[in-house]
Motif scaffolding. Structure first.
Motif, PDB file in Angstrom:
ATOM      1  N   PHE A  12       0.816  -1.207   0.000  1.00 36.29           N
ATOM      2  CA  PHE A  12       0.000   0.000   0.000  1.00 36.29           C
ATOM      3  C   PHE A  12       0.854   1.264   0.000  1.00 36.29           C
ATOM      4  N   GLY A  13       1.988   1.202   0.677  1.00 33.53           N
ATOM      5  CA  GLY A  13       2.809   2.395   0.796  1.00 33.53           C
ATOM      6  C   GLY A  13       3.842   2.566  -0.290  1.00 33.53           C
ATOM      7  N   ASN A  14       3.865   1.687  -1.247  1.00 36.58           N
ATOM      8  CA  ASN A  14       4.872   1.710  -2.292  1.00 36.58           C
ATOM      9  C   ASN A  14       4.591   2.847  -3.273  1.00 36.58           C
ATOM     10  N   PRO A  15       5.455   3.848  -3.365  1.00 30.48           N
ATOM     11  CA  PRO A  15       5.187   4.975  -4.274  1.00 30.48           C
ATOM     12  C   PRO A  15       5.201   4.567  -5.737  1.00 30.48           C
ATOM     13  N   GLN A  16       5.773   3.407  -6.022  1.00 32.69           N
ATOM     14  CA  GLN A  16       5.821   2.957  -7.412  1.00 32.69           C
ATOM     15  C   GLN A  16       4.492   2.371  -7.853  1.00 32.69           C
ATOM     16  N   ARG A  17       3.597   2.066  -6.869  1.00 35.02           N
ATOM     17  CA  ARG A  17       2.337   1.390  -7.188  1.00 35.02           C
ATOM     18  C   ARG A  17       1.493   2.189  -8.171  1.00 35.02           C
ATOM     19  N   LYS A  18       1.291   3.476  -7.854  1.00 37.39           N
ATOM     20  CA  LYS A  18       0.433   4.280  -8.721  1.00 37.39           C
ATOM     21  C   LYS A  18       1.082   4.467 -10.085  1.00 37.39           C
ATOM     22  N   LEU A  19       2.403   4.580 -10.116  1.00 38.42           N
ATOM     23  CA  LEU A  19       3.098   4.720 -11.392  1.00 38.42           C
ATOM     24  C   LEU A  19       2.877   3.492 -12.260  1.00 38.42           C
ATOM     25  N   GLU A  20       2.979   2.288 -11.654  1.00 37.43           N
ATOM     26  CA  GLU A  20       2.723   1.059 -12.399  1.00 37.43           C
ATOM     27  C   GLU A  20       1.308   1.048 -12.969  1.00 37.43           C
ATOM     28  N   MET A 172     -12.070  -5.986  -7.299  1.00 40.55           N
ATOM     29  CA  MET A 172     -10.846  -5.215  -7.081  1.00 40.55           C
ATOM     30  C   MET A 172     -10.504  -5.130  -5.600  1.00 40.55           C
ATOM     31  N   MET A 173     -11.517  -5.040  -4.753  1.00 40.16           N
ATOM     32  CA  MET A 173     -11.249  -5.028  -3.315  1.00 40.16           C
ATOM     33  C   MET A 173     -10.614  -6.341  -2.867  1.00 40.16           C
ATOM     34  N   LEU A 174     -11.200  -7.454  -3.287  1.00 41.46           N
ATOM     35  CA  LEU A 174     -10.675  -8.753  -2.885  1.00 41.46           C
ATOM     36  C   LEU A 174      -9.268  -8.973  -3.418  1.00 41.46           C
ATOM     37  N   THR A 178      -5.722  -1.387  -5.350  1.00 40.72           N
ATOM     38  CA  THR A 178      -6.118  -0.133  -4.728  1.00 40.72           C
ATOM     39  C   THR A 178      -6.249   1.020  -5.711  1.00 40.72           C
ATOM     40  N   SER A 179      -5.263   1.227  -6.554  1.00 36.80           N
ATOM     41  CA  SER A 179      -5.311   2.396  -7.431  1.00 36.80           C
ATOM     42  C   SER A 179      -6.410   2.268  -8.480  1.00 36.80           C
ATOM     43  N   ARG A 180      -6.654   1.060  -8.948  1.00 38.00           N
ATOM     44  CA  ARG A 180      -7.755   0.868  -9.894  1.00 38.00           C
ATOM     45  C   ARG A 180      -9.097   1.123  -9.208  1.00 38.00           C
ATOM     46  N   LEU A 181      -9.220   0.659  -7.986  1.00 40.98           N
ATOM     47  CA  LEU A 181     -10.435   0.910  -7.222  1.00 40.98           C
ATOM     48  C   LEU A 181     -10.622   2.407  -6.993  1.00 40.98           C
ATOM     49  N   GLU A 182      -9.537   3.099  -6.728  1.00 41.25           N
ATOM     50  CA  GLU A 182      -9.612   4.544  -6.504  1.00 41.25           C
ATOM     51  C   GLU A 182     -10.140   5.263  -7.745  1.00 41.25           C
ATOM     52  N   HIS A 183      -9.681   4.841  -8.909  1.00 40.90           N
ATOM     53  CA  HIS A 183     -10.154   5.448 -10.149  1.00 40.90           C
ATOM     54  C   HIS A 183     -11.650   5.178 -10.345  1.00 40.90           C
ATOM     55  N   ALA A 227      -7.580  -3.281  -0.222  1.00 45.41           N
ATOM     56  CA  ALA A 227      -7.635  -2.098  -1.094  1.00 45.41           C
ATOM     57  C   ALA A 227      -8.132  -0.872  -0.333  1.00 45.41           C
ATOM     58  N   PRO A 228      -7.442  -0.478   0.736  1.00 42.18           N
ATOM     59  CA  PRO A 228      -7.951   0.616   1.572  1.00 42.18           C
ATOM     60  C   PRO A 228      -7.864   1.971   0.875  1.00 42.18           C
ATOM     61  N   LEU A 229      -8.943   2.736   1.001  1.00 47.20           N
ATOM     62  CA  LEU A 229      -8.991   4.093   0.485  1.00 47.20           C
ATOM     63  C   LEU A 229      -9.373   5.038   1.613  1.00 47.20           C
ATOM     64  N   ALA A 230      -8.724   6.190   1.646  1.00 43.28           N
ATOM     65  CA  ALA A 230      -9.002   7.147   2.716  1.00 43.28           C
ATOM     66  C   ALA A 230     -10.447   7.618   2.699  1.00 43.28           C
ATOM     67  N   ASP A 231     -11.029   7.699   1.502  1.00 44.21           N
ATOM     68  CA  ASP A 231     -12.413   8.168   1.392  1.00 44.21           C
ATOM     69  C   ASP A 231     -13.405   7.221   2.042  1.00 44.21           C
ATOM     70  N   ASP A 232     -12.991   5.963   2.256  1.00 46.52           N
ATOM     71  CA  ASP A 232     -13.867   4.984   2.890  1.00 46.52           C
ATOM     72  C   ASP A 232     -13.814   5.048   4.416  1.00 46.52           C
ATOM     73  N   ASP A 233     -12.826   5.738   4.955  1.00 52.19           N
ATOM     74  CA  ASP A 233     -12.610   5.729   6.400  1.00 52.19           C
ATOM     75  C   ASP A 233     -13.772   6.380   7.136  1.00 52.19           C
ATOM     76  N   GLU A 234     -13.988   5.932   8.345  1.00 51.85           N
ATOM     77  CA  GLU A 234     -15.068   6.476   9.165  1.00 51.85           C
ATOM     78  C   GLU A 234     -14.869   7.973   9.380  1.00 51.85           C
ATOM     79  N   GLY A 235     -15.911   8.726   9.103  1.00 54.66           N
ATOM     80  CA  GLY A 235     -15.856  10.177   9.251  1.00 54.66           C
ATOM     81  C   GLY A 235     -15.389  10.920   8.021  1.00 54.66           C
ATOM     82  N   ALA A 236     -14.913  10.188   7.012  1.00 54.25           N
ATOM     83  CA  ALA A 236     -14.473  10.837   5.774  1.00 54.25           C
ATOM     84  C   ALA A 236     -15.681  11.327   4.981  1.00 54.25           C
TER      85      ALA A 236
END
Length: 647
Positions: A12-20, A172-174, A178-183, A227-236
């Motif tokens: 999740f924290g890999n900065p190369q993920r979104k580039l890929e 995509m969640m299963l 993550t980045s595809r789900l975000e899109h 596939a965690p997204l910040a927009d899904d977090d409680e209170g977001a």
């Protein structure tokens, strides 16, 4: 082995993920495409499209395809190209294997592994999904239909309904994409609207769109590590996006139930909140369609506390049951005006199938607190045995036929591929989601449940034979069988072969027959769905291996050239096959999801805690609480099915 995130997916924290993901999703086709540069040498293009349970007529728009950004990174290009050569290198021209390449030997059907690496096989399913998704994202983003050979999309409504995007959310969640789900989530938040003057099918919209949104809401809350997204977090700000869209859609779907009887109309006009009768069969609705919206609407009622969703869905079940169908087998059409069946056609294929599926799943969804549905399931399964099950000649395969003129009419030895949901659903009902070994230790285990498991095994063998009979190893849409006249009853002695002789003149091949108009393969999920249930319940490794062989056939014969992903086939009984130029949304939502689950550890979505809707969207088992209950009782009926009073 406990479930783990696919090991080849970037962290999740890999900065190369979104580039890929950007490169996968935006690289152009033949000249620069990562996949296209490999596939151009291997595949030919042909085409024509099709849809799920019926040829429902939507009017596509002619909006031009959007222009996409193009980015290239040389180092990453080389790395991914090498990976793709390993993954797709086993393909030869027009779907033939390249036997000369040692590194591609995993795709060869005659390759024997000492120990199957199911994590690696699961990862290949993820790779297949990402190739399919990225082709759609590149060529048809936001469109409801994708034609992978002609590289274009079409709409079913003027602004698009997210038909492919929403159907694939939970996959995509299963798979932790993550980045595809975000899109996809961004498109839903910014572009999805149901304020469109468009009529849509009530059933398909419920199982795909409402089911997809509800499942995404459920998974993002129950399993936030996937596939965690910040927009899904409680209170977001976007925390309840999926649920809000689901409720908006469900309010429109609810208008379909405003008929004289309460049976939903076949279609709805979205912006008008108006139900519309079918354009044919005298305005009747499909019985299966009217009774395959219950899991979704009941779960939405539980989430929102709005009981009218529950009541509308459950009333339909009472209306159908009050018709008093003989043997629990319902005709495939019902009138929204009168609530009565129209015609006598009995089948477990199209327009009949999921009625039976949702009987047992409604019972399981509410923690087995609605025994009325278990009662209806048991009665229907006995009716299947009494009127639809017979055996083929000369090899004695078990089949479920059809009665076009009612249960007292002649039996047609025809099985839609759709009927192959039955092995898995029968096993699920017999054990109630437990393993067979666990279920046998309980006082509820009986000779009848033992017989149900045997029926499930025999039907699974027949469905697998439908794949083995075809030249590509991919089943036809419809298969006919050779049977005696009169057909032997279910109680007849029988013993089908346990394995399939691969020779072209093998005796068992005489039992099967595929007509010229039925040779198409639409990437359907029903057989792999049943393999998933049979593996989870029996623990028999052969069901996984059958799934692996089937998966390889999909890779070998449905892959499209020029970075196009995968397509349904117009003729699956010739090599090279003839393409149909359509990627079904259930390829992403169901077929690949069930392959992924089949190859995953069993603690991923355990069957005692989840039910899958008929579009493979997982929903939770829940307690009804004080607000909800089964608000009706079955009426007493005689042996002919005639209503004589209350039970």
């Amino acid at each position: 082995m406990a479930f783990s995130v696919p090991k080849n997916v970037p962290s999740f924290g890999n900065p190369q993920r979104k580039l890929e993901d950007q490169i996968w999703g935006s690289t152009p086709g033949r000249d620069g495409g990562l996949v296209g540069s490999v596939q151009d040498r291997f595949f030919d293009r042909q085409g024509l499209p099709m849809y799920k349970d019926k040829p429902y007529a939507y009017q596509p728009s002619r909006r031009a395809r959007p222009i996409y950004r193009r980015k290239r990174v040389l180092g990453l290009f080389i790395l991914i190209s090498i990976g793709l050569l390993y993954f797709f290198g086993a393909f030869g021209g027009k779907g033939r294997r390249l036997d000369r390449a040692q590194n591609w030997s995993w795709l060869k059907s005659d390759t024997i592994e000492s120990v199957a690496d199911w994590d690696d096989r699961r990862q290949k399913v993820v790779d297949t999904f990402t190739l399919s998704w990225d082709a759609y994202e590149r060529y048809a983003w936001g469109y409801d239909q994708f034609h992978p050979i002609s590289k274009k999309g079409e709409q079913m409504a003027s602004k698009g309904l997210g038909w492919i995007i929403i159907d694939a959310l939970d996959t995509m969640m299963l798979m932790n994409l993550t980045s595809r789900l975000e899109h996809a989530r961004e498109w839903i938040a910014k572009d999805l609207t149901y304020e469109q003057s468009q009529d849509v099918n009530t059933f398909e919209t419920t199982i795909r769109m409402l089911g997809g949104l509800l499942s995404a809401h459920f998974l993002s809350n129950r399993y936030p590590e996937l596939a965690p997204l910040a927009d899904d977090d409680e209170g977001a700000p976007g925390e309840d996006l999926y649920l809000e869209k689901a409720k908006d859609l469900a309010d429109r779907i609810a208008s379909a139930f405003d008929s004289d009887s309460g049976v939903p109309y076949a279609s709805i006009l979205l912006d008008k909140f108006q139900g519309l009768p079918s354009h044919d069969v005298g305005g009747s609705s499909s019985t299966a369609e009217a009774t395959t919206v219950q899991l979704e609407l009941k779960y939405l009622a539980k989430l929102t506390g709005e009981k009218f969703y529950w009541d509308k869905a459950e009333k339909v079940m009472q209306i159908v049951d009050d018709n008093g169908a003989k043997g629990g087998l319902v005709p495939i059409y019902i009138s929204p005006k009168t609530g009565q069946f129209t015609g006598n056609n009995i089948r477990l294929g199209s327009r009949g199938d999921s009625y039976y599926e949702y009987l047992i799943k409604q019972y399981l969804q509410t923690g087995k607190k609605e025994p009325v549905y278990l009662d209806m399931w048991n009665e229907a399964l006995q009716g299947v045995r009494d009127y639809l099950v017979t055996y083929t000649e000369p090899s004695q395969f078990t089949i479920i036929g059809e009665r076009p003129n009612g249960v007292d009419g002649p039996l047609s030895p025809k099985m839609d591929h759709l009927v192959c949901f039955m092995p898995g659903t029968t096993a699920l009902a017999a054990t109630e989601g437990r393993t067979e070994a666990e279920a046998k230790k309980l006082p509820t285990w009986s000779k009848q449940r033992e017989a149900d498991m045997q029926l499930a095994r025999e039907l699974m063998q027949t469905c697998w034979g439908m794949y083995k009979w075809m030249e590509t190893g991919l089943a036809a849409e419809i298969t006919y069988f050779n049977i005696r006249s009169p057909p032997p009853p279910e109680s007849s002695p029988h013993q089908a072969p346990e394995t399939f002789d691969e020779s072209p003149n093998a005796k068992w091949r005489q039992d099967f027959d595929v007509h010229a108009n039925d040779r198409h393969n639409l990437q359907r999920p029903e057989t792999v769905e049943s393999l998933f249930y049979m593996w989870r319940i029996t623990g028999d490794e052969k069901y996984r291996e059958w799934g692996w062989e089937m998966f390889k056939s999909f890779l070998q014969y449905t892959a499209v050239d020029d970075n196009g992903g995968f397509s349904s086939l117009d003729n699956a009984n010739v090599v090279p096959p003839k393409f149909r130029d359509n990627m079904e949304s259930f390829w992403l939502a169901e077929t690949l999801k069930y392959f992924y689950l089949l190859f995953s550890p069993n603690d991923l979505l355990p069957l005692t805690e989840h039910v899958f809707n008929t579009e493979a969207h997982p929903l939770p088992v829940f307690e009804m609480g004080q607000l909800f209950s089964t608000g009706w009782e079955r009426k007493q009926r005689d042996l002919e099915g005639k209503i004589v009073g209350k039970r």
